[in-house]
Design a protein around this motif. Structure first.
Motif, PDB file in Angstrom:
ATOM      1  N   GLU A 176       0.840  -1.272  -0.211  1.00 25.16           N
ATOM      2  CA  GLU A 176      -0.034  -0.082   0.397  1.00 25.16           C
ATOM      3  C   GLU A 176       0.758   1.310   0.029  1.00 25.16           C
ATOM      4  O   GLU A 176       0.419   2.518  -0.441  1.00 25.16           O
ATOM      5  CB  GLU A 176      -1.060  -0.059   1.260  1.00 25.16           C
ATOM      6  CG  GLU A 176      -0.078   0.265   2.534  1.00 25.16           C
ATOM      7  CD  GLU A 176      -0.694  -0.422   3.966  1.00 25.16           C
ATOM      8  OE1 GLU A 176      -1.264   0.446   4.508  1.00 25.16           O
ATOM      9  OE2 GLU A 176      -1.188  -1.590   3.688  1.00 25.16           O
ATOM     10  N   SER A 177       2.078   0.983   0.422  1.00 22.90           N
ATOM     11  CA  SER A 177       3.007   2.149   0.465  1.00 22.90           C
ATOM     12  C   SER A 177       3.676   2.813  -0.918  1.00 22.90           C
ATOM     13  O   SER A 177       4.166   3.729  -0.936  1.00 22.90           O
ATOM     14  CB  SER A 177       4.206   2.006   1.188  1.00 22.90           C
ATOM     15  OG  SER A 177       5.010   0.978   0.859  1.00 22.90           O
ATOM     16  N   THR A 178       3.235   1.937  -1.764  1.00 20.69           N
ATOM     17  CA  THR A 178       4.102   2.059  -3.379  1.00 20.69           C
ATOM     18  C   THR A 178       3.623   3.636  -3.765  1.00 20.69           C
ATOM     19  O   THR A 178       4.362   4.076  -4.540  1.00 20.69           O
ATOM     20  CB  THR A 178       3.584   0.996  -4.323  1.00 20.69           C
ATOM     21  OG1 THR A 178       3.888  -0.206  -3.604  1.00 20.69           O
ATOM     22  CG2 THR A 178       4.298   1.184  -5.199  1.00 20.69           C
ATOM     23  N   HIS A 179       2.413   3.926  -3.695  1.00 18.10           N
ATOM     24  CA  HIS A 179       1.824   5.350  -4.289  1.00 18.10           C
ATOM     25  C   HIS A 179       2.700   6.339  -3.639  1.00 18.10           C
ATOM     26  O   HIS A 179       3.531   7.229  -4.303  1.00 18.10           O
ATOM     27  CB  HIS A 179       0.339   5.555  -4.144  1.00 18.10           C
ATOM     28  CG  HIS A 179      -0.041   6.724  -4.838  1.00 18.10           C
ATOM     29  ND1 HIS A 179      -1.463   7.142  -4.356  1.00 18.10           N
ATOM     30  CD2 HIS A 179       0.529   7.481  -5.698  1.00 18.10           C
ATOM     31  CE1 HIS A 179      -1.699   8.279  -5.208  1.00 18.10           C
ATOM     32  NE2 HIS A 179      -0.789   8.419  -5.978  1.00 18.10           N
ATOM     33  N   ASN A 425      -6.788  -1.192  -5.555  1.00 19.27           N
ATOM     34  CA  ASN A 425      -5.492  -2.155  -5.307  1.00 19.27           C
ATOM     35  C   ASN A 425      -4.338  -1.056  -4.932  1.00 19.27           C
ATOM     36  O   ASN A 425      -4.619  -0.033  -5.071  1.00 19.27           O
ATOM     37  CB  ASN A 425      -5.315  -2.989  -6.557  1.00 19.27           C
ATOM     38  CG  ASN A 425      -4.783  -2.150  -7.792  1.00 19.27           C
ATOM     39  OD1 ASN A 425      -3.644  -1.474  -7.403  1.00 19.27           O
ATOM     40  ND2 ASN A 425      -5.276  -2.398  -8.854  1.00 19.27           N
ATOM     41  N   ASP A 426      -3.668  -1.623  -4.599  1.00 22.89           N
ATOM     42  CA  ASP A 426      -2.282  -1.112  -3.785  1.00 22.89           C
ATOM     43  C   ASP A 426      -1.308  -0.315  -4.980  1.00 22.89           C
ATOM     44  O   ASP A 426      -0.549   0.654  -4.658  1.00 22.89           O
ATOM     45  CB  ASP A 426      -1.475  -1.820  -2.979  1.00 22.89           C
ATOM     46  CG  ASP A 426      -2.017  -2.381  -1.713  1.00 22.89           C
ATOM     47  OD1 ASP A 426      -2.881  -1.381  -1.263  1.00 22.89           O
ATOM     48  OD2 ASP A 426      -1.891  -3.431  -1.175  1.00 22.89           O
ATOM     49  N   PHE A 427      -1.537  -0.744  -6.421  1.00 22.70           N
ATOM     50  CA  PHE A 427      -0.503  -0.255  -7.324  1.00 22.70           C
ATOM     51  C   PHE A 427      -1.188   0.687  -8.350  1.00 22.70           C
ATOM     52  O   PHE A 427      -0.319   1.368  -9.127  1.00 22.70           O
ATOM     53  CB  PHE A 427      -0.068  -1.397  -7.861  1.00 22.70           C
ATOM     54  CG  PHE A 427       0.428  -2.557  -6.789  1.00 22.70           C
ATOM     55  CD1 PHE A 427       1.600  -2.273  -6.172  1.00 22.70           C
ATOM     56  CD2 PHE A 427      -0.231  -3.668  -6.630  1.00 22.70           C
ATOM     57  CE1 PHE A 427       2.009  -3.093  -5.303  1.00 22.70           C
ATOM     58  CE2 PHE A 427       0.237  -4.638  -5.764  1.00 22.70           C
ATOM     59  CZ  PHE A 427       1.575  -4.547  -5.156  1.00 22.70           C
ATOM     60  N   VAL A 428      -2.355   0.745  -8.467  1.00 22.50           N
ATOM     61  CA  VAL A 428      -2.869   1.388  -9.912  1.00 22.50           C
ATOM     62  C   VAL A 428      -2.677   2.815  -9.787  1.00 22.50           C
ATOM     63  O   VAL A 428      -2.221   3.462 -10.831  1.00 22.50           O
ATOM     64  CB  VAL A 428      -4.499   0.986  -9.849  1.00 22.50           C
ATOM     65  CG1 VAL A 428      -5.076   1.933  -8.531  1.00 22.50           C
ATOM     66  CG2 VAL A 428      -5.108   1.725 -11.049  1.00 22.50           C
ATOM     67  N   GLN A 429      -2.889   3.556  -8.593  1.00 22.09           N
ATOM     68  CA  GLN A 429      -2.522   4.912  -8.521  1.00 22.09           C
ATOM     69  C   GLN A 429      -0.878   5.581  -8.639  1.00 22.09           C
ATOM     70  O   GLN A 429      -0.702   6.340  -9.221  1.00 22.09           O
ATOM     71  CB  GLN A 429      -3.156   5.600  -7.209  1.00 22.09           C
ATOM     72  CG  GLN A 429      -4.601   5.560  -7.634  1.00 22.09           C
ATOM     73  CD  GLN A 429      -5.227   6.661  -6.668  1.00 22.09           C
ATOM     74  OE1 GLN A 429      -4.502   7.285  -5.758  1.00 22.09           O
ATOM     75  NE2 GLN A 429      -6.533   6.709  -6.580  1.00 22.09           N
ATOM     76  N   ALA A 430       0.021   4.425  -8.055  1.00 20.60           N
ATOM     77  CA  ALA A 430       1.223   4.586  -8.245  1.00 20.60           C
ATOM     78  C   ALA A 430       1.693   4.482  -9.738  1.00 20.60           C
ATOM     79  O   ALA A 430       2.505   5.274 -10.266  1.00 20.60           O
ATOM     80  CB  ALA A 430       2.177   3.594  -7.360  1.00 20.60           C
ATOM     81  N   GLY A 431       0.945   3.849 -10.297  1.00 20.93           N
ATOM     82  CA  GLY A 431       1.471   3.508 -11.974  1.00 20.93           C
ATOM     83  C   GLY A 431       0.761   4.675 -12.611  1.00 20.93           C
ATOM     84  O   GLY A 431       1.578   5.193 -13.740  1.00 20.93           O
TER      85      GLY A 431
END
Length: 489
Positions: A176-179, A425-431
């Motif tokens: 969850e920290s990825t963004h 999901n934990d990655f979509v906004q970071a991407g």
């Protein structure tokens, strides 16, 4: 240029007000003899000196602040009944404290770290504290993980240093920290000054109007000075040459009349839309895309007066997300719910149970009327008034109108994860954030991340960290993997 000193006429005195005859020489048993215990001025000064500091903040220890004014520029009464937001042109006094998160009180300003944004509105209905960051998101979404997260950012209990292994082990195991990590290691990760960055309430908050209608809101403070950042190399140099760079810049800009300002915006979501929104609207690791809820300009914030004493007004200032006023309240955001307790408790420990009596913390546009008494540094403000409620002696009484509206709940108690919405999901906004960057911005992001991940001692920790970014965007992960491998040999 320095602020004019307040000169007090008359002789120097002890703390009890007695005049001091000699402040240069301690009292001894004859010339060259030992110092006497009866020299109470000496003992008083040494004892006070030993107690001049209070415990520093565990997080956000390093900071600077200033007073200012918030001016409402748009009628928002359709969404909230808060009086300080009730009339276009209305001005409300404020105090804003900026800070870094991980460093201690003596650390440098120019470092890669989120910046705290703690804003106190001195409203006629009491103080309203909006305690956010210069980032619209955060590393975690549940307060139960906050102590663990901060332990990874602070000094390791064995080595006494911040350890890359700890940082990336936690981040890799907390996707969850990825963004937020993608945000932090991008160009905005090191602001050039406190004046040249945005501020955000970060959490989702409740607004409610006179009719009892509920709206969910997010706050944005857009710098009128323009965004300006430092590269890692520039920050490394500045942190060594001038550790107080951000504090100095803020103070000197106000001294010369160059008052920093921000345009204040809100995103507003009708409460009925929250349940079916594509993301969990109370998840602190996600933003509300502007195409879904466009930011609405509502006011201007200007900083125009420096504190006269940094310790009294910045170090002893306290802010709590639990300080609401009528028409504003919390949301089910699990990080916010934990902070409602955590911040107030930190200040009760650090500054004391009567910290709210200090000038910087007490209400300026109204009066605090409570039945709380005694404790360290109690100022006797209540005099002979009764200390209970209800009473028949004319004491303060309840209003029978809550500050915010209730939230409907179903289900049983338990250790529940937050509800998952259809696009969570934990990655979509970071991407999405990565793909918004220019080629040069992507290159710097990868370089900044790789330089830190390459310090990790274990291959599995490094690979798990890289894999989170790979899931956010394939190109992101591929470039980062290559950069880390090149640095690690």
């Amino acid at each position: 240029m320095t602020q004019e000193a307040h000169v007090t006429q008359g002789p120097l005195t002890t703390e009890a007000g007695a005049p001091v005859a000699d402040n240069q020489n301690s009292e001894t048993a004859g010339v060259g003899g030992p110092v006497l215990v009866q020299d109470q001025l000496l003992l008083e000064k040494l004892a006070h000196f030993n107690r001049e500091r209070i415990p520093e903040r565990v997080v956000h220890a390093r900071g600077a602040g200033a007073y200012g004014t918030f001016t409402l520029t748009r009628d928002v009464s359709r969404w909230t009944r808060a009086k300080f937001l009730s009339e276009v042109g209305k001005e409300t006094g404020t105090f804003l404290r900026f800070s870094t998160v991980a460093g201690n009180l003596g650390s440098a300003d120019a470092v890669r770290d989120p910046r705290g944004w703690a804003l106190k509105f001195y409203t006629e209905e009491g103080n309203y504290d909006l305690v956010g960051n210069n980032t619209p998101v955060f590393f975690i979404k549940d307060a139960i993980k906050f102590p663990d997260f901060i332990h990874t950012q602070k000094r390791d209990p064995y080595t006494g240093s911040q350890e890359a292994d700890n940082v990336w082990d936690f981040w890799g195991l907390s996707p969850e920290s990825t963004h937020q990590v993608t945000w932090l290691f991008g160009d905005r990760g090191i602001p050039a000054s406190y004046r040249h960055m945005n501020g955000y309430g970060s959490h989702t908050f409740q607004w409610n109007n006179e009719a009892g209608e509920v709206f969910w809101v997010k706050y944005h403070f857009k710098t009128d000075q323009g965004i300006k950042n430092l590269t890692q190399a520039e920050a490394n140099r500045l942190a060594g040459e001038d550790p107080d760079s951000h504090q100095r810049d803020l103070r000197e800009s106000i001294e010369r009349g160059d008052f920093p300002s921000w345009t204040v915006q809100v995103q507003v979501m009708p409460a009925a839309e929250a349940a079916e929104y594509r993301f969990n609207p109370f998840d602190l690791t996600k933003v509300w895309p502007h195409e879904d809820y466009p930011p609405i300009e509502i006011g201007k914030l200007e900083l125009n007066r420096n504190p006269e004493n940094v310790f009294a007004e910045v170090e002893q200032s306290i802010f709590s997300p639990a300080h609401f006023v009528p028409g504003i309240g919390p949301s089910p955001d699990k990080m916010l719910q934990g902070r409602l307790f955590g911040y107030g408790d930190a200040h009760r420990y650090r500054v004391g149970i009567n910290a709210d009596h200090l000038p910087v913390n007490r209400p300026h546009a109204t009066e605090a009327r409570t039945h709380s008494r005694d404790g360290a540094l109690y100022d006797g403000r209540h005099k002979g008034a009764k200390n209970y409620e209800p009473n028949s002696f004319g004491g303060p009484h309840q209003t029978d109108r809550p500050l915010w509206q209730p939230v409907s709940l179903t289900g049983g108690t338990g250790n529940h994860a937050a509800p998952v919405h259809r696009e969570d999901n934990d990655f979509v906004q970071a991407g999405t954030l990565y793909r918004l960057y220019s080629d040069d911005e992507k290159a710097r992001l990868v370089e900044n991340l790789a330089g830190f991940i390459a310090k990790v001692s274990r291959d599995d920790i490094a690979e798990r960290a890289i894999n989170n970014f790979r899931q956010a965007d394939g190109d992101f992960g591929k470039r980062l993997d290559a950069a880390v491998q090149a640095l690690r040999g």
